[in-house]
Design an enzyme around this catalytic site. Structure first.
Site, PDB file in Angstrom:
ATOM      1  N   ASN A  56       0.700  -1.144  -0.020  1.00 14.71           N
ATOM      2  CA  ASN A  56      -0.110  -0.039  -0.299  1.00 14.71           C
ATOM      3  C   ASN A  56       0.964   1.409   0.141  1.00 14.71           C
ATOM      4  OD1 ASN A  56       0.779   0.480   2.855  1.00 14.71           O
ATOM      5  ND2 ASN A  56      -0.786  -0.848   3.518  1.00 14.71           N
ATOM      6  N   GLU A  80       3.342   1.402   3.093  1.00 15.83           N
ATOM      7  CA  GLU A  80       4.531   0.578   2.976  1.00 15.83           C
ATOM      8  C   GLU A  80       5.336   0.953   1.734  1.00 15.83           C
ATOM      9  OE1 GLU A  80       1.624  -3.471   4.507  1.00 15.83           O
ATOM     10  OE2 GLU A  80       1.684  -2.918   2.362  1.00 15.83           O
ATOM     11  N   ASP A 134      -5.753  -8.638   0.849  1.00 10.92           N
ATOM     12  CA  ASP A 134      -5.673 -10.052   0.405  1.00 10.92           C
ATOM     13  C   ASP A 134      -6.459 -10.289  -0.843  1.00 10.92           C
ATOM     14  OD1 ASP A 134      -4.191 -10.178   2.668  1.00 10.92           O
ATOM     15  OD2 ASP A 134      -6.136 -10.681   3.795  1.00 10.92           O
TER      16      ASP A 134
END
Length: 331
Positions: free
Chosen positions: A206, A209, A284
Site C-alpha cells: 500500500n 508500505e 488480500d
C-alpha cells in the site's frame, strides 16, 4: 464492468494459485454495547455470537477459492485449537492444505476482534512471533518447490506478515524456481522484514508500505501534486532495488497506481468502492483477484481493474470477507 473484464473472470475457473505465507485465524465477538461498565470507563458488550474465518495468508487462499480458482496452501501452524479451526475452515473452501506443516508447541496466530453493532471496539492478538525451525522451513520450501517443478500451478503468491515464516533467501529461491518454470510470482510485502528480492513479476504494497520500503519520508501537509511526486519517487526506488516487472500500489480511497518497469508508465486505477464499512482483508482480495486475472491472460492493467472492483466489494461489507466470481462479474 465491460465484457472483456467479465470474460477474464469466467477464465478464473481452474486456475491454480499457490499461496505461501503467515497463516492466521480471525475471530469476531459480535454484540451490543448499551452501557458503560461501573468498574472502568469502558463499554459493556452483550455478546450475541462468536464467529471465525481464515486470516492473513489464509484469507488470500479463501479469496482465490471463492473467485473460482484452485488454491494450494503453504505455511506453518501450531498443534492448538486455533490451528484445527483454521484447517477446518480452509477445507470448507476446498483449499488444499497438504503444504501446511504443523510445528509442535507453536501457537497459531489468532486475531480476535470485538464488535459492537458495526463499530470495532478492540482487537486482541494471540501470537508469539518466532521463526519456525530450519527443518520446518525446509519442509515448506520443498513442498512448494515440488509443486512448481511439477508445473501444476499458474501463480505463486508470497504473503508476508512478518510473523516468522518468509525470509529473503527462501523467497528468492522459490521466485527463481517459479520464473524458470514460467509461473507468475507476486509478493505482498511487510516493510523491514525482507531484503529486496529481485525479478518478481508483481509486488503490491500500500502507499505507506511503499514509502517505508523505499525510504521516502512523506512531507506533512503536502498537496496532491507533491504527494504524487513522492509516490513516483518511491516507485522509482523500488523498481530499481527490487527489479519487479510491475509495482501495484494500493491508495485506499484513491484507488491504485500501477507502475510498469519496462515502459516507465504509471496507470491510475480509480477506486470502485461505493461505501466503506471495513477495510480488513481488502489487500488480500486484491492479491487473489490480480493473480487469477494474470493467470487467465489479463493485461496488468486489466488485472488491476478487476482487483480494484473486487476490493470495492469487500470494503462494503463488515468483517474479513471474500468476494465471489458472480459478485465480481456483476460489479
Amino acid at each position: 464492468m465491460n465484457e472483456i473484464l467479465k470474460g477474464i473472470i469466467h477464465r478464473f475457473a481452474g486456475k491454480h494459485v499457490a499461496v505461501v505465507g503467515d497463516l492466521m485465524l480471525d475471530m469476531y465477538v459480535w454484540g451490543r454495547a448499551s452501557r458503560i461498565s461501573p468498574e472502568a470507563p469502558v463499554p459493556v458488550l452483550e455478546v450475541g455470537k462468536v464467529t471465525s474465518c481464515p486470516g492473513g495468508a489464509a484469507n488470500v487462499m479463501r479469496n482465490v477459492a471463492t473467485l473460482g480458482g484452485r488454491c494450494s496452501a503453504f505455511g506453518v501452524i501450531g498443534d492448538d485449537e486455533h490451528a484445527q479451526i483454521l484447517r477446518d475452515e480452509l477445507a470448507e473452501y476446498s483449499v488444499d492444505t497438504c503444504g501446511i506443516v504443523v510445528e509442535a508447541g507453536r501457537g497459531t496466530t489468532c486475531k480476535q476482534r470485538v464488535v459492537a453493532g458495526t463499530q470495532q471496539l478492540l482487537r486482541i492478538d494471540y501470537e508469539k512471533i518466532v521463526p519456525p525451525t530450519a527443518e520446518i522451513l525446509a519442509q515448506v520450501e520443498k513442498a512448494l518447490g515440488d509443486l512448481i517443478v511439477g508445473g501444476a500451478v499458474d501463480a505463486v503468491i508470497f504473503e508476508d506478515y512478518a510473523k516468522g515464516l518468509l525470509n529473503s533467501a527462501m523467497v528468492s529461491r522459490l521466485n527463481k524456481l517459479a520464473l524458470r518454470n514460467g509461473i507468475i510470482t507476486l509478493l505482498d510485502p511487510k516493510p523491514g522484514n525482507l531484503l529486496p528480492v529481485r525479478d518478481l513479476c508483481v509486488m503490491k504494497p500500500n502507499r505507506q508500505e511503499a514509502m517505508m520500503l523505499a525510504g521516502v519520508i512523506p512531507v506533512a501537509g503536502a498537496d496532491d501534486a507533491a504527494r504524487w511526486k513522492e509516490l513516483d519517487r518511491a516507485a522509482e526506488t523500488l523498481l530499481a532495488d527490487w527489479n519487479m516487472k510491475y509495482l501495484l500500489i494500493s491508495l485506499a480511497a484513491d484507488g491504485m497506481a500501477l507502475y510498469d518497469r519496462d515502459s516507465g508508465r504509471r496507470e491510475l486505477i480509480p477506486t470502485r468502492a461505493k461505501e466503506v464499512f471495513d477495510v480488513s482483508g481488502a489487500g488480500d482480495t486484491v492479491m487473489a483477484a490480480f493473480s487469477l486475472a494474470m493467470s487467465a491472460g489479463a493485461t496488468p492493467k486489466e488485472a488491476a481493474e478487476l482487483a480494484n472492483f473486487a476490493a470495492g466489494i469487500v470494503v462494503g461489507k463488515l468483517g474479513t470477507v471474500t468476494v465471489s466470481a458472480e459478485e465480481l462479474a456483476m460489479a
